[in-house]
Design a protein around this motif. Sequence first.
Motif, PDB file in Angstrom:
ATOM      1  N   LEU A   1     -63.377  59.311 -52.585  1.00  0.00           N
ATOM      2  CA  LEU A   1     -64.539  59.202 -53.459  1.00  0.00           C
ATOM      3  C   LEU A   1     -65.804  59.725 -52.779  1.00  0.00           C
ATOM      4  O   LEU A   1     -66.584  60.477 -53.372  1.00  0.00           O
ATOM      5  N   ILE A   2     -66.005  59.331 -51.536  1.00  0.00           N
ATOM      6  CA  ILE A   2     -67.192  59.762 -50.801  1.00  0.00           C
ATOM      7  C   ILE A   2     -67.201  61.272 -50.635  1.00  0.00           C
ATOM      8  O   ILE A   2     -68.236  61.933 -50.800  1.00  0.00           O
ATOM      9  N   ILE A   3     -66.031  61.850 -50.322  1.00  0.00           N
ATOM     10  CA  ILE A   3     -65.955  63.301 -50.121  1.00  0.00           C
ATOM     11  C   ILE A   3     -66.318  64.048 -51.404  1.00  0.00           C
ATOM     12  O   ILE A   3     -67.115  64.994 -51.385  1.00  0.00           O
TER      13      ILE A   3
ATOM     14  N   ILE B   1     -61.672  55.113 -51.118  1.00  0.00           N
ATOM     15  CA  ILE B   1     -63.113  55.216 -50.885  1.00  0.00           C
ATOM     16  C   ILE B   1     -63.449  56.494 -50.131  1.00  0.00           C
ATOM     17  O   ILE B   1     -64.461  57.153 -50.416  1.00  0.00           O
ATOM     18  N   ALA B   2     -62.595  56.883 -49.183  1.00  0.00           N
ATOM     19  CA  ALA B   2     -62.834  58.118 -48.425  1.00  0.00           C
ATOM     20  C   ALA B   2     -62.826  59.332 -49.346  1.00  0.00           C
ATOM     21  O   ALA B   2     -63.711  60.201 -49.274  1.00  0.00           O
TER      22      ALA B   2
ATOM     23  N   ILE C   1     -67.998  62.914 -54.107  1.00  0.00           N
ATOM     24  CA  ILE C   1     -69.381  62.669 -54.495  1.00  0.00           C
ATOM     25  C   ILE C   1     -70.333  63.483 -53.614  1.00  0.00           C
ATOM     26  O   ILE C   1     -71.300  64.088 -54.102  1.00  0.00           O
ATOM     27  N   ALA C   2     -70.065  63.512 -52.296  1.00  0.00           N
ATOM     28  CA  ALA C   2     -70.897  64.298 -51.388  1.00  0.00           C
ATOM     29  C   ALA C   2     -70.839  65.781 -51.741  1.00  0.00           C
ATOM     30  O   ALA C   2     -71.858  66.494 -51.682  1.00  0.00           O
TER      31      ALA C   2
END
Length: 415
Positions: free
Chosen positions: A25-27, A22-23, A29-30
């Motif tokens: 993925l967030i990086i 998830i970490a 996507i951001a």
Amino acid sequence: MILSILFAGLGQLYNRRYIKGIAFLIIEIAFLITTLQSINFGLWGLRTLGTIPGTDHSIRLLVFGVLSLIAIVILMTLYIFNVIDAHKQARKIREGWKPLNLKDTIRAAYDQTFPYLMTLPGLLLMIFVVIFPLIFSVLLAFTNYNLYNSPPRHLVDWVGFENFQELVTVPIWQDTFISVFAWTIVWTVVATTLQIMLGMFLAVLVNDPRIRFKKLIRTILILPWAVPAFVTILVFAAMFNDEFGSINRDIIIPLIGGDGIPWMSDPFYARIAIIMIQTWLGFPFIFALFTGVLQSISKEWYEAADVDGGSRFQKFRNITFPHIMFATAPLLIMQYAQNFNNFNIIYLFNEGGPPVRGQNAGGTDILISWVYKLTFDTNNYAMAAVISIIMGLVVSGFAFYQFRQTRSFKEEGEV
């Protein structure tokens, strides 16, 4: 691994490493939502340095471009780590490893990442305080950024190695560079060596068992170090003044007559004065450094030398000097590197003067003070960046070579 190549974090999710997946993925996507467009704009600005005079600011575009490069390197590092991590995790699962529960996962992640978390603030600070200015100044050396090409009215262009060629082919640049570079080397070697020799001589002399009132003498000899250097330099500048300085008025003229020595107006005498001042400013630190080392040398070595009939010179050459150099060599090397870029004394004494005909630098200017004048007096930023690169290569090459010859870069098992 293939999933992580397609999109960061998918491989970790497939391996049931949900927090890490998830970490990542967030990086990513951001990055795609917030910074992709900015990075594209920064790379465009870095490539073109603007296309519309009066609207595009070339230097700001260069700054944005450097920041974009740094961001790309950071993101690519994270992306590569994501792929390697997914591959390693899949191999461990194939060998029979089972994922930990949430609590154990958090504990293991904290234990493994704690050193990196502690060094992360320092790393970020180094990126924006050291790496970013370094990259910016290097790129600036390949532009024509000067007084006549100053944004936003004018655009700055890439000129390749033209500035480097002018430094060694155009007469005024060539003569000035050779003169200033040669004086910088002479200044560094002579001034630093004199302060080291004087500090060593006084430390060995005061350490002699026959000398009394050692504490008082050491306190007096360290006093010049306690006075702020800029105050001392300004006082000496007044003392060496050609017209009203006390050295000419009270010492030179009564002894030899005439108008005294032109300390400020003649490059030769100005250089001698600066070397003497730096020797005065630098020897107290060397004296304190060597005094501490001398206290650590066992007296049994000297007693054994006395039994063998060794002279004082032999004891100094075979016992004192090797011990001093063994313990202080890296610090002494730093003294040479520091004096190579010692801007304060050059500027505060006489601002690098006196002027020299046919050159755009003063008679006592060293490379760092010449760079200062090119930057703030003549606004020749590109040439100043070229000289800064040369300075950095000289200092770093010399320091790296010398440190490699000492214990500084050696591991414990290699010593």
